[in-house]
Write an enzyme that holds these catalytic residues in place. Structure first.
Site, PDB file in Angstrom:
ATOM      1  N   LYS A 112       0.824  -1.219   0.000  1.00  0.00           N
ATOM      2  CA  LYS A 112       0.000   0.000   0.000  1.00  0.00           C
ATOM      3  C   LYS A 112       0.850   1.257   0.000  1.00  0.00           C
ATOM      4  O   LYS A 112       0.413   2.308  -0.471  1.00  0.00           O
ATOM      5  CB  LYS A 112      -0.899   0.034   1.225  1.00  0.00           C
TER       6      LYS A 112
HETATM    7  C1  LIG Z   1      -0.619  -7.814   2.312  1.00  0.00           C
HETATM    8  C2  LIG Z   1      -1.789  -7.749   1.395  1.00  0.00           C
HETATM    9  N1  LIG Z   1      -1.845  -8.623   0.384  1.00  0.00           N
HETATM   10  C3  LIG Z   1      -2.882  -8.627  -0.467  1.00  0.00           C
HETATM   11  C4  LIG Z   1      -3.929  -7.732  -0.331  1.00  0.00           C
HETATM   12  C5  LIG Z   1      -5.038  -7.753  -1.333  1.00  0.00           C
HETATM   13  O1  LIG Z   1      -4.908  -6.693  -2.247  1.00  0.00           O
HETATM   14  P1  LIG Z   1      -6.185  -6.112  -2.987  1.00  0.00           P
HETATM   15  O2  LIG Z   1      -7.150  -5.722  -1.918  1.00  0.00           O
HETATM   16  O3  LIG Z   1      -5.697  -4.954  -3.752  1.00  0.00           O
HETATM   17  O4  LIG Z   1      -6.723  -7.201  -3.829  1.00  0.00           O
HETATM   18  C6  LIG Z   1      -3.898  -6.797   0.710  1.00  0.00           C
HETATM   19  C7  LIG Z   1      -4.955  -5.800   0.923  1.00  0.00           C
HETATM   20  O5  LIG Z   1      -5.313  -5.052   0.095  1.00  0.00           O
HETATM   21  C8  LIG Z   1      -2.778  -6.784   1.564  1.00  0.00           C
HETATM   22  O6  LIG Z   1      -2.679  -5.885   2.530  1.00  0.00           O
HETATM   23  N1  LIG Z   2      -6.452  -5.339   2.179  1.00  0.00           N
HETATM   24  C1  LIG Z   2      -6.765  -3.980   2.415  1.00  0.00           C
HETATM   25  C2  LIG Z   2      -8.237  -3.760   2.341  1.00  0.00           C
HETATM   26  C3  LIG Z   2      -8.563  -2.498   1.645  1.00  0.00           C
HETATM   27  O1  LIG Z   2      -8.174  -2.558   0.322  1.00  0.00           O
HETATM   28  P1  LIG Z   2      -7.942  -1.276  -0.570  1.00  0.00           P
HETATM   29  O2  LIG Z   2      -6.831  -1.675  -1.465  1.00  0.00           O
HETATM   30  O3  LIG Z   2      -9.212  -1.047  -1.261  1.00  0.00           O
HETATM   31  O4  LIG Z   2      -7.576  -0.113   0.289  1.00  0.00           O
HETATM   32  C4  LIG Z   2      -6.152  -3.555   3.733  1.00  0.00           C
HETATM   33  O5  LIG Z   2      -5.159  -4.164   4.121  1.00  0.00           O
HETATM   34  O6  LIG Z   2      -6.616  -2.653   4.379  1.00  0.00           O
END
Ligand SMILES: Cc1ncc(COP(=O)(O)O)c(C=O)c1O
Ligand SMILES: N[C@@H](CCOP(=O)(O)O)C(=O)O
Length: 466
Positions: A112
């Protein structure tokens, strides 16, 4: 570049408008009116660029007419300057045709940070330009929250209120959020799941007077700017492995479908992507959809990969819009029915198209633990539980002769208990987080009730108003 809503009932707007509004007023998600594309020669010309420069080249077209390319370039340089690896997003070869791309060298140790460090700066730039202030409301299953808090803390024109599901994140994840005591940051622990938090956020956006009163904005991947800023690392990996003269596949541990959607967006922009493997844990709505057109909501269950404990993947709506030929009316109808029935009716042709590119993969907790152990024993590499699911998905879906890159979305130290159970090793946090367990925590627990959450958001915003 202009953006339109997937549901067709919100006025189009430019990148700065999309950044500040987050979710469209009709409940839809903003998408680019047309995809920017690069020719093979242009992709080749990106070889050798630093990560910040590559990111700026790929993000600038999305901000065209709204934020100048040299500003994007400066903000990218600043955003990635503090990352803990000189390559920003290094590739590590695990075996023959399988690599991991480490996306966890930012300040909060998860992917993120790549988007959020830029978003915080974009917000600042646009808010100063327009002399405005915003309230960010965000939902997190563990990682978005801390990355957003880190990116927004102490920014004068931003107040951020982050909702997390009480007791459903790892302790490290929770503490990374709740120990930030900056006056513009507030944490709410919601008695519910991530999906409840996300629904509450969307409900706050749907309450027009509340949205206006607090000038709401979003940091979740419902905000297009988040997805745009996640595109460059796919390009960086593919170019390093021979693109555009060689196809590459990606395996992505998936929850809200934002990260893998960014890979798909890179493909829309002309990057030769062969296959996209979508890894899920026992909360497997996407895998059930891709394997059998079963997009039905089931209760979310806690797992070893808490950030992926998601029942409804918000970003799927962006793909659906494309699969339906960009027919916003049809997309709005499908989403309305989904909301009412808990089951999404995706036309067969659209499902087949999705299933021809995306491949679903599911790994339960015992499988995840076994994969962490297997990877460590075979290669010495410590993969966090989310990354382990990505690696397993990558091995299962690899195409002969096509390199596969699994996305390492979090640092193993964020999930020490799972790693220790699998390998006997307890990965240490970086020294700057040494005292995380001793720091004071501050958060308020709230019921899964819109009125109570709105009250808590108001309270957080106005009790700290300058
Ligand atoms: C460590 C981790 N892996 C995978 C994901 C999944 O990613 P996305 O929600 O973009 O599919 C998340 C949360 O978004 C995450 O924090
Ligand atoms: N896995 C995410 C959940 C939110 O997903 P986002 O990519 O839409 O912000 C988290 O770890 O908070």
């Amino acid at each position: 570049m202009q953006y339109v809503s997937t549901r067709g009932d919100a006025a189009p707007r430019d990148f700065a408008g999309v950044l500040l509004s987050g979710l469209a007023e009709d409940g839809g998600l903003f998408v680019p009116e047309a995809w920017p594309t690069f020719t093979a020669a242009e992709w080749r010309s990106f070889r050798g660029l630093s990560y910040p420069d590559l990111a700026a080249r790929l993000i600038a077209p999305f901000a065209a007419g709204s934020i100048a390319p040299d500003v994007i370039r400066r903000l990218c340089a600043e955003a990635y300057a503090g990352f803990g690896h000189p390559a920003t997003v290094p590739l590590v070869q695990l075996e023959g045709g399988l690599w991991v791309q480490e996306l966890f060298h930012g300040p909060t140790l998860a992917f993120k940070d790549l988007a959020m460090q830029l978003l915080g700066r974009l917000f600042d730039h646009v808010l100063r330009d327009q002399d405005r202030r915003i309230t960010i409301v965000g939902a997190t299953s563990g990682d978005t929250g801390s990355a957003a808090i880190e990116a927004c803390r102490d920014r004068e024109r931003i107040r951020a209120v982050i909702l997390h599901p009480r007791g459903r994140t790892s302790e490290v994840q929770r503490r990374q959020m709740t120990t930030v005591l900056s006056p513009n940051i507030a944490n709410l622990a919601v008695e519910g799941t991530f999906d409840d938090c996300q629904d509450l956020v969307k409900a706050m956006f749907a309450d027009a007077p509340f949205r206006e009163e607090l000038s709401l904005s979003a940091v979740n991947s419902i905000n297009w700017a988040r997805v745009a800023a996640q595109i460059p690392y796919y390009a960086a990996a593919a170019i390093a492995l021979g693109a555009p003269d060689r196809e590459v596949s990606f395996a992505v541990p998936t929850g809200n479908f934002g990260n893998v959607l960014a890979a798909w967006a890179a493909r829309q922009m002309g990057l030769p992507v062969a296959r996209l493997m979508v890894g899920s844990n026992r909360n497997d709505i996407l895998t059930r959809f891709l394997r059998g057109n079963d997009m039905s909501v089931r209760p979310v269950e806690p797992s070893l990969s808490p950030s992926m404990d998601i029942g409804v993947s918000s970003n799927f709506e962006r793909l659906l819009f494309e699969l339906l030929g960009r027919d916003a009316g049809a997309c709005a109808q499908v989403m309305r029915n989904f909301r009412d029935t808990g089951r999404m009716d995706v036309p067969d042709a659209a499902w087949r198209e999705a299933a021809s590119l995306f491949e679903g993969f599911r790994l339960d907790d015992p499988g995840t633990e076994a994969e962490i152990r297997r990877v460590h024993a075979a290669t010495g590499y410590l993969a966090d539980p989310h990354t382990a699911i990505g690696i397993a998905a990558g091995r299962a879906g690899a195409l002969p002769g096509v390199p596969t890159v699994a996305m390492a979305t979090a640092h193993p130290a964020k999930f020490p208990d799972a790693i220790e159970a699998a390998t006997g090793l307890r990965p240490p946090l970086p020294p700057r987080l040494d005292d995380l367990y001793e720091r004071e925590e501050r958060f308020r627990t709230v019921a899964n009730r819109l009125s109570e959450v709105q009250g808590a958001v108001r309270n957080a915003v106005f009790s700290n108003a300058a």
